[in-house]
Motif scaffolding. Structure first.
Motif, PDB file in Angstrom:
ATOM      1  N   GLN A 138       0.780  -1.474   0.011  1.00 46.53           N
ATOM      2  CA  GLN A 138      -0.347   0.066  -0.026  1.00 46.53           C
ATOM      3  C   GLN A 138       0.850   1.421   0.015  1.00 46.53           C
ATOM      4  N   ALA A 139       2.142   1.179   0.549  1.00 39.09           N
ATOM      5  CA  ALA A 139       2.708   2.793   0.673  1.00 39.09           C
ATOM      6  C   ALA A 139       3.340   2.466  -1.025  1.00 39.09           C
ATOM      7  N   ALA A 140       4.136   1.180  -1.477  1.00 41.87           N
ATOM      8  CA  ALA A 140       4.570   2.002  -3.082  1.00 41.87           C
ATOM      9  C   ALA A 140       2.768   2.212  -4.425  1.00 41.87           C
ATOM     10  N   ALA A 141       1.939   1.550  -3.734  1.00 37.99           N
ATOM     11  CA  ALA A 141       0.610   2.338  -4.032  1.00 37.99           C
ATOM     12  C   ALA A 141       0.838   3.701  -3.941  1.00 37.99           C
ATOM     13  N   ALA A 142       1.191   4.257  -3.094  1.00 39.94           N
ATOM     14  CA  ALA A 142       1.091   6.063  -1.798  1.00 39.94           C
ATOM     15  C   ALA A 142       2.082   6.664  -3.519  1.00 39.94           C
ATOM     16  N   ILE A 143       3.203   5.854  -3.426  1.00 42.09           N
ATOM     17  CA  ILE A 143       4.687   6.418  -3.799  1.00 42.09           C
ATOM     18  C   ILE A 143       3.777   6.530  -5.653  1.00 42.09           C
ATOM     19  N   ILE A 144       3.441   5.309  -6.572  1.00 39.04           N
ATOM     20  CA  ILE A 144       3.436   5.598  -7.541  1.00 39.04           C
ATOM     21  C   ILE A 144       2.009   6.471  -7.687  1.00 39.04           C
ATOM     22  N   LEU A 145       0.898   6.536  -6.833  1.00 40.66           N
ATOM     23  CA  LEU A 145       0.659   7.816  -7.012  1.00 40.66           C
ATOM     24  C   LEU A 145       0.507   8.964  -6.868  1.00 40.66           C
ATOM     25  N   GLN A 146       1.584   9.619  -5.905  1.00 42.03           N
ATOM     26  CA  GLN A 146       2.395  10.333  -5.573  1.00 42.03           C
ATOM     27  C   GLN A 146       2.684  11.076  -7.366  1.00 42.03           C
ATOM     28  N   LYS A 147       3.960   9.899  -7.103  1.00 40.36           N
ATOM     29  CA  LYS A 147       5.198  10.525  -8.706  1.00 40.36           C
ATOM     30  C   LYS A 147       3.524  11.249  -9.319  1.00 40.36           C
ATOM     31  N   TYR A 148       2.378  10.619  -9.731  1.00 40.82           N
ATOM     32  CA  TYR A 148       2.162  10.971 -10.955  1.00 40.82           C
ATOM     33  C   TYR A 148       1.802  12.307 -10.370  1.00 40.82           C
ATOM     34  N   ILE A 149       0.555  12.273  -9.378  1.00 41.48           N
ATOM     35  CA  ILE A 149       0.837  13.735  -8.935  1.00 41.48           C
ATOM     36  C   ILE A 149       1.595  14.161  -9.440  1.00 41.48           C
ATOM     37  N   GLU A 150       1.456  14.315  -8.539  1.00 41.63           N
ATOM     38  CA  GLU A 150       3.731  15.065  -8.761  1.00 41.63           C
ATOM     39  C   GLU A 150       3.705  16.100 -10.392  1.00 41.63           C
ATOM     40  N   PHE A 151       3.980  14.867 -11.354  1.00 39.35           N
ATOM     41  CA  PHE A 151       3.887  14.381 -12.538  1.00 39.35           C
ATOM     42  C   PHE A 151       2.591  15.611 -13.218  1.00 39.35           C
ATOM     43  N   GLU A 152       1.331  15.615 -12.242  1.00 43.48           N
ATOM     44  CA  GLU A 152       0.848  16.466 -13.162  1.00 43.48           C
ATOM     45  C   GLU A 152       0.569  17.696 -13.061  1.00 43.48           C
ATOM     46  N   LYS A 153       0.734  18.146 -11.643  1.00 46.37           N
ATOM     47  CA  LYS A 153       1.559  19.662 -10.860  1.00 46.37           C
ATOM     48  C   LYS A 153       2.426  20.158 -11.680  1.00 46.37           C
ATOM     49  N   SER A 154       3.558  19.727 -12.404  1.00 43.56           N
ATOM     50  CA  SER A 154       4.761  19.999 -13.092  1.00 43.56           C
ATOM     51  C   SER A 154       4.313  19.685 -14.576  1.00 43.56           C
ATOM     52  N   GLU A 155       4.985  21.371 -15.438  1.00 44.62           N
ATOM     53  CA  GLU A 155       4.903  20.900 -16.586  1.00 44.62           C
ATOM     54  C   GLU A 155       5.777  20.879 -17.114  1.00 44.62           C
ATOM     55  N   ASN A 156       6.896  20.914 -16.629  1.00 40.09           N
ATOM     56  CA  ASN A 156       8.468  20.002 -16.426  1.00 40.09           C
ATOM     57  C   ASN A 156       8.675  19.100 -16.948  1.00 40.09           C
ATOM     58  N   VAL A 157       8.176  18.254 -16.734  1.00 41.96           N
ATOM     59  CA  VAL A 157       8.514  16.206 -16.697  1.00 41.96           C
ATOM     60  C   VAL A 157       7.879  16.247 -18.154  1.00 41.96           C
ATOM     61  N   ARG A 158       8.972  15.582 -18.979  1.00 42.26           N
ATOM     62  CA  ARG A 158       8.355  14.854 -20.059  1.00 42.26           C
ATOM     63  C   ARG A 158       8.047  13.401 -20.319  1.00 42.26           C
ATOM     64  N   ILE A 159       6.907  12.842 -20.441  1.00 44.20           N
ATOM     65  CA  ILE A 159       6.516  11.680 -20.636  1.00 44.20           C
ATOM     66  C   ILE A 159       6.675  11.112 -22.064  1.00 44.20           C
ATOM     67  N   THR A 160       7.224  10.073 -21.786  1.00 43.27           N
ATOM     68  CA  THR A 160       7.651   9.269 -22.762  1.00 43.27           C
ATOM     69  C   THR A 160       7.436   7.490 -22.972  1.00 43.27           C
ATOM     70  N   ASP A 161       6.593   7.582 -24.147  1.00 44.61           N
ATOM     71  CA  ASP A 161       5.527   6.726 -23.937  1.00 44.61           C
ATOM     72  C   ASP A 161       4.323   5.866 -23.039  1.00 44.61           C
ATOM     73  N   ARG A 162       4.294   6.975 -22.527  1.00 44.14           N
ATOM     74  CA  ARG A 162       2.938   7.528 -21.622  1.00 44.14           C
ATOM     75  C   ARG A 162       3.324   6.516 -20.114  1.00 44.14           C
ATOM     76  N   TYR A 163       5.020   6.252 -19.960  1.00 40.97           N
ATOM     77  CA  TYR A 163       5.436   6.659 -18.554  1.00 40.97           C
ATOM     78  C   TYR A 163       5.533   7.572 -17.687  1.00 40.97           C
ATOM     79  N   VAL A 164       5.811   8.037 -16.492  1.00 43.22           N
ATOM     80  CA  VAL A 164       5.589   8.984 -16.077  1.00 43.22           C
ATOM     81  C   VAL A 164       7.458   9.140 -15.580  1.00 43.22           C
TER      82      VAL A 164
END
Length: 151
Positions: free
Chosen positions: A125-151
């Motif tokens: 469950q902690a790993a799921a929260a980390i995965i989700l938090q990575k995506y949340i941070e991605f959504e906030k940032s315009e500087n992160v580039r996604i390649t082939d839909r991997y964040v």
């Protein structure tokens, strides 16, 4: 423009699935629990029905070199079953490399006793929260580039 609605993060395992959810404003991820393969879809249906879930974020197991690993097959199988339950739900795949190690480190920093840190349900469950938090941070940032839909 801020998005509204919960995100649900999933750490897919061979026997256990960690689940986390965001707040409605998508600022922070919190663990929900760890569920067996026989109960994970019941929990996901409950969350979708009651929690204004707008998107699922699934850990995508890449190798250290950034390539698709053997565990991808397991996640693809899960996603096939997921589509049967939620045909219209948007799904985003997030690079989950090292999330289990990050989860253990976070538990150490939080003072979780060593015996409790070994419990796989806490790690999932902690790993799921980390995965989700990575995506949340991605959504906030315009500087992160996604390649082939991997964040």
């Amino acid at each position: 423009m801020a998005q509204y609605g919960r995100l649900v993060g999933i750490d897919v395992g061979t026997k256990w699935f960690g689940i986390a959810r965001s707040d409605l404003l998508r600022t922070v991820a919190n663990p929900v629990g760890t569920y067996g393969s026989d109960e994970v879809f019941n929990k996901l249906e409950e969350l979708v029905e009651n929690e204004q879930v707008t998107k699922m974020v699934v850990g995508w197991p890449l190798t250290p070199a950034g390539e698709e690993g053997r565990a991808i097959k397991m996640v693809r199988k899960f996603l096939e079953r997921f589509r049967e339950h939620f045909p219209d739900m948007e799904v985003v795949k997030v690079d989950e490399r090292y999330t289990s190690k990050e989860a253990v480190r976070a538990m150490v920093e939080a003072g979780v006793p060593k015996m409790k840190r070994r419990e796989s349900d806490r790690i999932n469950q902690a790993a799921a929260a980390i995965i989700l938090q990575k995506y949340i941070e991605f959504e906030k940032s315009e500087n992160v580039r996604i390649t082939d839909r991997y964040v």
